[in-house]
Design a protein around this motif. Structure first.
Motif, mmCIF file in Angstrom:
data_model
loop_
_atom_site.group_PDB
_atom_site.id
_atom_site.type_symbol
_atom_site.label_atom_id
_atom_site.label_comp_id
_atom_site.label_asym_id
_atom_site.label_seq_id
_atom_site.Cartn_x
_atom_site.Cartn_y
_atom_site.Cartn_z
ATOM 1 N N GLY A 191 0.815 8.766 -8.325
ATOM 2 C CA GLY A 191 0.115 8.399 -9.554
ATOM 3 C C GLY A 191 -1.269 7.842 -9.273
ATOM 4 N N GLU A 192 -1.844 7.192 -10.277
ATOM 5 C CA GLU A 192 -3.200 6.666 -10.163
ATOM 6 C C GLU A 192 -3.261 5.381 -9.354
ATOM 7 O OE1 GLU A 192 -4.925 6.237 -13.983
ATOM 8 O OE2 GLU A 192 -4.778 8.365 -14.507
ATOM 9 N N HIS A 193 -2.161 4.645 -9.287
ATOM 10 C CA HIS A 193 -2.145 3.372 -8.563
ATOM 11 C C HIS A 193 -0.946 3.373 -7.606
ATOM 12 C CE1 HIS A 193 -5.231 1.849 -11.259
ATOM 13 N NE2 HIS A 193 -4.504 2.281 -12.276
ATOM 14 N N PRO A 194 -1.063 4.053 -6.483
ATOM 15 C CA PRO A 194 0.090 4.163 -5.573
ATOM 16 C C PRO A 194 0.473 2.847 -4.912
ATOM 17 C CG PRO A 194 -1.876 5.104 -4.579
ATOM 18 C CD PRO A 194 -2.234 4.796 -5.994
ATOM 19 N N SER A 195 -0.462 1.922 -4.776
ATOM 20 C CA SER A 195 -0.138 0.670 -4.091
ATOM 21 C C SER A 195 0.779 -0.229 -4.908
ATOM 22 C CB SER A 195 -1.429 -0.092 -3.752
ATOM 23 O OG SER A 195 -2.119 -0.450 -4.933
ATOM 24 N N ARG A 196 1.011 0.098 -6.196
ATOM 25 C CA ARG A 196 1.879 -0.728 -7.020
ATOM 26 C C ARG A 196 3.360 -0.425 -6.813
ATOM 27 N NH1 ARG A 196 -1.382 -0.403 -12.842
ATOM 28 N NH2 ARG A 196 -3.381 -1.257 -12.075
ATOM 29 N N LEU A 219 -5.927 11.544 -8.113
ATOM 30 C CA LEU A 219 -5.834 10.547 -9.176
ATOM 31 C C LEU A 219 -6.294 9.164 -8.738
ATOM 32 C CD1 LEU A 219 -2.436 11.534 -10.855
ATOM 33 C CD2 LEU A 219 -4.746 12.300 -11.419
ATOM 34 N N CYS A 220 -5.988 8.788 -7.517
ATOM 35 C CA CYS A 220 -6.371 7.451 -7.030
ATOM 36 C C CYS A 220 -7.832 7.488 -6.585
ATOM 37 C CB CYS A 220 -5.460 7.028 -5.879
ATOM 38 S SG CYS A 220 -5.856 5.383 -5.214
ATOM 39 N N ARG A 221 -8.657 6.677 -7.209
ATOM 40 C CA ARG A 221 -10.085 6.644 -6.892
ATOM 41 C C ARG A 221 -10.447 5.509 -5.950
ATOM 42 N NH1 ARG A 221 -11.627 11.652 -8.342
ATOM 43 N NH2 ARG A 221 -10.952 12.148 -10.470
ATOM 44 N N GLU A 225 -7.022 1.069 -2.056
ATOM 45 C CA GLU A 225 -5.654 1.227 -2.543
ATOM 46 C C GLU A 225 -4.984 2.436 -1.903
ATOM 47 O OE1 GLU A 225 -3.304 1.335 -6.849
ATOM 48 O OE2 GLU A 225 -5.495 1.490 -6.747
ATOM 49 N N ARG A 226 -5.730 3.504 -1.716
ATOM 50 C CA ARG A 226 -5.198 4.698 -1.052
ATOM 51 C C ARG A 226 -4.801 4.390 0.388
ATOM 52 N NH1 ARG A 226 -9.595 9.027 -0.860
ATOM 53 N NH2 ARG A 226 -9.363 8.739 -3.104
ATOM 54 N N ALA A 227 -5.685 3.690 1.104
ATOM 55 C CA ALA A 227 -5.382 3.341 2.495
ATOM 56 C C ALA A 227 -4.184 2.404 2.589
ATOM 57 C CB ALA A 227 -6.613 2.705 3.137
ATOM 58 N N GLU A 228 -4.058 1.499 1.618
ATOM 59 C CA GLU A 228 -2.917 0.583 1.624
ATOM 60 C C GLU A 228 -1.599 1.339 1.457
ATOM 61 O OE1 GLU A 228 -1.266 -3.287 -0.937
ATOM 62 O OE2 GLU A 228 -3.230 -2.369 -1.380
ATOM 63 N N PHE A 229 -1.592 2.326 0.552
ATOM 64 C CA PHE A 229 -0.368 3.097 0.342
ATOM 65 C C PHE A 229 -0.024 3.938 1.579
ATOM 66 C CE2 PHE A 229 1.665 7.048 -1.262
ATOM 67 C CZ PHE A 229 2.847 6.493 -1.729
ATOM 68 N N ILE A 230 -1.012 4.543 2.196
ATOM 69 C CA ILE A 230 -0.752 5.349 3.393
ATOM 70 C C ILE A 230 -0.262 4.471 4.536
ATOM 71 C CG2 ILE A 230 -1.878 6.788 5.134
ATOM 72 C CD1 ILE A 230 -3.597 7.953 2.933
ATOM 73 N N ASP A 231 -0.829 3.279 4.670
ATOM 74 C CA ASP A 231 -0.334 2.356 5.699
ATOM 75 C C ASP A 231 1.113 1.958 5.435
ATOM 76 O OD1 ASP A 231 -2.779 2.466 6.917
ATOM 77 O OD2 ASP A 231 -3.542 0.622 5.981
ATOM 78 N N LEU A 232 1.464 1.837 4.153
ATOM 79 C CA LEU A 232 2.861 1.528 3.820
ATOM 80 C C LEU A 232 3.791 2.647 4.265
ATOM 81 C CD1 LEU A 232 5.002 -0.200 2.339
ATOM 82 C CD2 LEU A 232 4.357 0.995 0.228
ATOM 83 N N LEU A 233 3.360 3.904 4.070
ATOM 84 C CA LEU A 233 4.211 5.027 4.467
ATOM 85 C C LEU A 233 4.341 5.130 5.984
ATOM 86 C CD1 LEU A 233 3.032 7.832 1.998
ATOM 87 C CD2 LEU A 233 4.908 6.213 1.726
ATOM 88 N N THR A 234 3.228 4.973 6.680
ATOM 89 C CA THR A 234 3.265 5.135 8.142
ATOM 90 C C THR A 234 3.947 3.964 8.841
ATOM 91 O OG1 THR A 234 1.035 4.163 8.256
ATOM 92 C CG2 THR A 234 1.205 6.573 8.164
ATOM 93 N N GLY A 235 3.967 2.807 8.208
ATOM 94 C CA GLY A 235 4.592 1.645 8.843
ATOM 95 C C GLY A 235 5.976 1.316 8.320
#
Length: 746
Positions: A191-196, A219-221, A225-235
């Motif tokens: 979605g637009e706010h993946p870090s939530r 969607l995510c601009r 926030e994009r980097a935070e979500f990707i770090d969540l997936l990789t970690g």
């Protein structure tokens, strides 16, 4: 107004009869919810008849439908067409119900996807599911990469989820062996706010499936926030499987941790083989006890084999063919009637769109375009939108009604209060939608930026610092305020944001104009003051010059008076006073043209004006024999020597007066003549200038001046003024007094 008895609730999804009744109730609500008694007074039918038309038990007659529409202010012709559509749909459902058990359940999802509960209808991907389950067992992060329409979402839900539940993807990585099933299987989209997303979803021994991973980029601009979500997936300690479109797979390399994790764990999903396509066509039909003509199977396989991303198109064509089946048989005639794989979507969408009037057609266009994100160098993508956002389009007429029809036609889907296109294949398969996107591409980009900015503004409590300014405001103002029709496609929050931005910009412009006017006034005042100061300075300077000139003139008159008094008694003092007066004059004063004489040196001096004692002056000139020097005789300070070395004899007829000069043989002075006390030539006593001598050569030859001596000992040269004439300058008796020359030298 009296309030009637409450009507029983209706479920629009339960069938065309209740859906038509629900639409009649919506029409009555928009008319102000009049009672059926009040409606009966306007129509020719009784109140119970009108109430039964909206009860949902059966479809009303065309006459009752027209009367109901007229009583509520609707278009009777349009409602009669709706009634005909509902009757046709009811007939198709009844035919499906008589085909046998399960006949009313469609075997194909159309533009939608297969879910986990559809595993019995999911065919043609058995080998792919086993390979993917093995890869998930060996790696903590796996990416399923494929083109749009390749079946990624259906593979995750109807293929991988059942395999994980069966324990076919253990930690040892050996597919096909039964192991421990994961503690939880969760499916989400960014979605637009993946870090939530809730961090608790990534618990130990859980499997998280991230579908539509490309939304992180579309969607995510916010990069952070994009980097935070990707770090969540990789970690994460849980196993993660992401499904990403192939044209966005290169964007994954922008993040080093994600690229390193996906290097050995990328699963590339290719197109289905003809055998797999045949299984996907026949398998779901056999599961529902249906018959597919062989010619139909061959036609569909041939059409889809050359169609990139054609699985959703095939599924939708099969669904429309099933709706037009003959008994339990799906025929080629029904397939051709819908236009084949490519024409099925366009046929469905056009059939729905042409049933709208002009107002509802504009509303449908606005709703569909809001569900599309125009690509920037990539293909256009779908945009999931919260249903509350669509309901906030309060200036769009009949928005809720049009939305329900799009959902019933399965052109749109609803999931967790999010509305989206049934599949992105609709963008390319429906020519009308494609033309809308191409015509409004720039407008859609401006609208997407406006929507994001309005959401941020609302989240910040409508902070004035988040309003539009500059070029963004001008582009939004030009796009939406100039055209009242385009203004209706904005939500109430977006309109309030734009209006607040325009108002703030107006206030800033007025403030800037006031500041500019103030600055211009200050500059004008300073300019006037500067001009006044310059004028005053010039006037003061002129007055100073005038006063100085008057003082100088007064001093000159005083000095002139003193000099006139001392001219005969003390000429030196008079000359000194005049020199001091000349030095005191201004540089531009014409009185300085009278130059001051060089002051006398103290002590012995060799000046031509003052001498310490009498010295002889020599003038050597060439003369013809027998001709005297052109200077008067006597024992004066100046002598002209002839060839014999003695003084020349004076010319007869004179008594000591000079008989020379310019060509005439006479010595002249500018200010009269005065007798030399020593008996020399007559000189001017009133001016201190060198005495001029002239020598004329005898016999008509041009004279040549050999040497001329000066009082200060320097040598000068003169030139003749005529044949036999030379000039010499020496001390004047008028300048140095009588006897200043002394005796002549050799």
């Amino acid at each position: 107004m009296a309030v009637g008895r409450a009507e029983k609730p209706l479920d629009p999804a339960s069938g065309p009869v209740q859906r038509f009744a629900h639409e009649l109730r919506l029409l009555r609500q928009k008319a102000g919810s009049p009672t059926y008694r009040a409606m009966a007074r306007q129509a020719s039918y009784a109140a119970p008849t009108l109430s039964a038309a909206a009860a949902g038990d059966r479809l009303p007659s065309p006459a009752v439908t027209r009367a109901y529409a007229l009583a509520c202010g609707g278009d009777p012709d349009a409602w009669e067409r709706r009634l005909a559509e509902a009757a046709e749909e009811t007939l198709r459902f009844r035919e499906g119900a008589g085909a046998g058990d399960g006949g009313t359940s469609a075997p194909y999802p159309g533009l939608g996807r297969f879910e986990a509960e559809h595993r019995e209808r999911f065919f043609g991907r058995d080998a792919v599911v086993d390979d993917l389950a093995e890869l998930v067992g060996r790696h903590g992060l796996v990416a399923v990469v494929g083109a749009s329409g390749s079946g990624k979402s259906s593979l995750l839900r109807a293929g991988l989820v059942p395999a994980l539940r069966d324990g076919r993807a253990g930690r040892d990585g050996r597919a096909g062996q039964t192991g421990a099933a994961p503690s939880a299987i969760r499916i989400l989209t960014p979605g637009e706010h993946p870090s939530r997303v809730d961090r608790a979803l990534f618990a130990d021994d859980a499997v998280v499936l991230v579908d539509q991973f490309e939304e992180v980029f579309t969607l995510c601009r916010d990069r952070a926030e994009r980097a935070e979500f990707i770090d969540l997936l990789t970690g994460a300690r849980a196993r993660v499987v992401i499904a990403v479109r192939s044209d966005f797979y290169g964007r994954c390399a922008e993040h080093e941790a994600l690229a390193s994790a996906l290097r050995p764990a990328t699963f590339l999903l290719g197109p289905m083989t003809p055998e797999q396509l045949r299984q996907a066509v026949v398998g779901p039909a056999v599961a529902e006890r249906l018959i597919v003509e062989r010619e139909l199977t061959a036609r569909i396989v041939a059409d889809v084999a050359d169609e990139p991303g054609g699985l959703p198109l095939m599924s939708h064509a099969l669904l429309e063919t099933w709706r037009r089946r003959r008994g339990r048989t799906m025929t080629v005639a029904a397939y051709e009637a819908i236009g084949g794989v490519r024409g099925a979507i366009a046929h469905t969408a056009e059939a729905l769109f042409t049933g709208f009037d002009d107002v509802r057609a504009r509303t449908a266009r606005a709703l569909l375009l809001r569900l599309v994100t125009p690509g920037g160098g990539t293909e256009d993508t779908g945009r999931p939108v919260a249903r509350s956002e669509l309901e906030d389009l309060d200036e769009l007429d009949h928005a809720e009604e049009v939305l329900e029809k799009l959902l019933r036609a399965r052109l749109l889907t609803v999931d967790d209060r999010m509305v989206s296109l049934a599949h992105e294949a609709l963008i390319g398969a429906w020519p009308r939608l494609r033309s809308w996107i191409e015509a409004d591409r720039e407008l859609l980009r401006v609208q997407r930026r406006l929507t994001e900015a309005a959401e941020v503004w609302a989240a910040l409590g409508r902070d004035a610092g988040a309003l539009y300014r500059g070029s963004q405001l001008e582009s939004a103002r030009e796009a939406f305020t100039a055209n009242p029709v385009l203004r209706t496609v904005l939500t109430s929050v977006e309109r309030a944001f734009l209006e607040a931005s325009i108002a703030a910009s107006g206030r800033e412009r007025r403030k800037a104009a006031r500041t500019a006017r103030t600055l211009r006034g200050l500059v004008a005042a300073l300019s006037v003051l500067l001009c006044l100061a310059l004028v005053a300075g010039l006037a003061a300077w002129q007055q100073s010059r005038t006063a100085e000139r008057r003082a100088t003139e007064a001093e000159a008159r005083r000095v002139a008076a003193v000099a006139a008094t001392l001219r005969r008694s003390d000429p030196r003092t008079a000359a000194a006073e005049c020199g001091r007066l000349a030095d005191r004059r201004p540089a531009g004063d014409p009185g300085r043209a009278v130059r001051r004489r060089r002051p006398a040196r103290r002590g012995p001096s060799r000046s031509r004006f003052r001498r310490a004692g009498p010295r002889p002056q020599r003038h050597l000139a060439a003369a013809q024999p027998g001709r005297p020097h052109a200077h008067g005789g006597g024992a004066g300070p100046h002598q002209a020597l002839g060839r014999g070395g003695g003084p020349p004899a004076p010319r007869p007829g004179g008594s000591g007066a000079a008989s020379g000069g310019h060509r005439g043989g006479q010595s002249r002075h500018r200010h009269g003549r005065a007798a030399d006390p020593g008996g020399g030539a007559a000189v001017g006593p009133r001016r201190r200038k060198a005495h001029r001598c002239s020598v004329r050569a005898a016999g008509g030859r041009r004279g040549r001046l050999v040497r001329r001596g000066r009082a200060d000992g320097r040598r000068t040269r003169t030139r003749g003024t005529g044949p036999g004439v030379g000039r010499a300058r020496g001390p004047s008796p008028a300048r140095h007094g009588p006897g200043a020359g002394g005796d002549p030298g050799p």
